[in-house]
Design a protein around this motif. Structure first.
Motif, short mmCIF file in Angstrom:
data_model
loop_
_atom_site.label_atom_id
_atom_site.label_comp_id
_atom_site.label_asym_id
_atom_site.label_seq_id
_atom_site.Cartn_x
_atom_site.Cartn_y
_atom_site.Cartn_z
N TYR A 12 52.56 -33.75 29.30
CA TYR A 12 52.83 -32.81 28.20
C TYR A 12 53.92 -33.33 27.28
N VAL A 13 54.91 -34.03 27.82
CA VAL A 13 55.96 -34.61 26.98
C VAL A 13 55.35 -35.69 26.08
N ARG A 14 54.51 -36.56 26.65
CA ARG A 14 53.86 -37.60 25.83
C ARG A 14 53.01 -36.98 24.73
N LEU A 15 52.38 -35.85 25.02
CA LEU A 15 51.55 -35.15 24.03
C LEU A 15 52.38 -34.26 23.11
N LYS A 16 53.69 -34.16 23.40
CA LYS A 16 54.60 -33.29 22.64
C LYS A 16 54.13 -31.83 22.65
N ASN A 17 53.64 -31.39 23.81
CA ASN A 17 53.09 -30.05 23.95
C ASN A 17 54.15 -29.11 24.54
N GLN A 63 63.58 -33.43 26.98
CA GLN A 63 63.10 -34.69 26.39
C GLN A 63 62.48 -34.43 25.02
N LEU A 64 61.78 -33.31 24.88
CA LEU A 64 61.17 -32.99 23.59
C LEU A 64 62.23 -32.62 22.56
N ARG A 65 63.36 -32.07 23.00
CA ARG A 65 64.45 -31.70 22.09
C ARG A 65 65.24 -32.92 21.63
#
Length: 70
Positions: A12-17, A63-65
């Motif tokens: 999900y992090v790689r997909l930015k979901n 990580q997304l932030r």
């Protein structure tokens, strides 16, 4: 070897979901509520597993932030 939840969060992090991660975290928080109020049975192991999942999910959200490195 990553745990199942770590692999899912990583995907999900790689997909930015972010929405999927937030949904996963909310579901686990809902699972945790009744376990925290039970005193007649030992729920420590279940609570620990759910809290670990939440920790991993929150790490993914962090990580997304964060801005990408490199």
């Amino acid at each position: 070897m990553p745990t199942s939840i770590e692999a899912i969060v990583s995907a999900y992090v790689r997909l930015k979901n972010r929405q999927a991660l937030e949904h996963m975290r909310e579901l686990r928080r809902q699972l945790l509520k009744p376990l925290q109020s039970k005193s007649s049975i030992d729920t420590a192991q279940s609570r620990d597993f759910i809290l670990e999942d939440i920790r991993v999910i929150e790490g993914g959200l962090e990580q997304l932030r964060s801005p990408p490195h490199g």
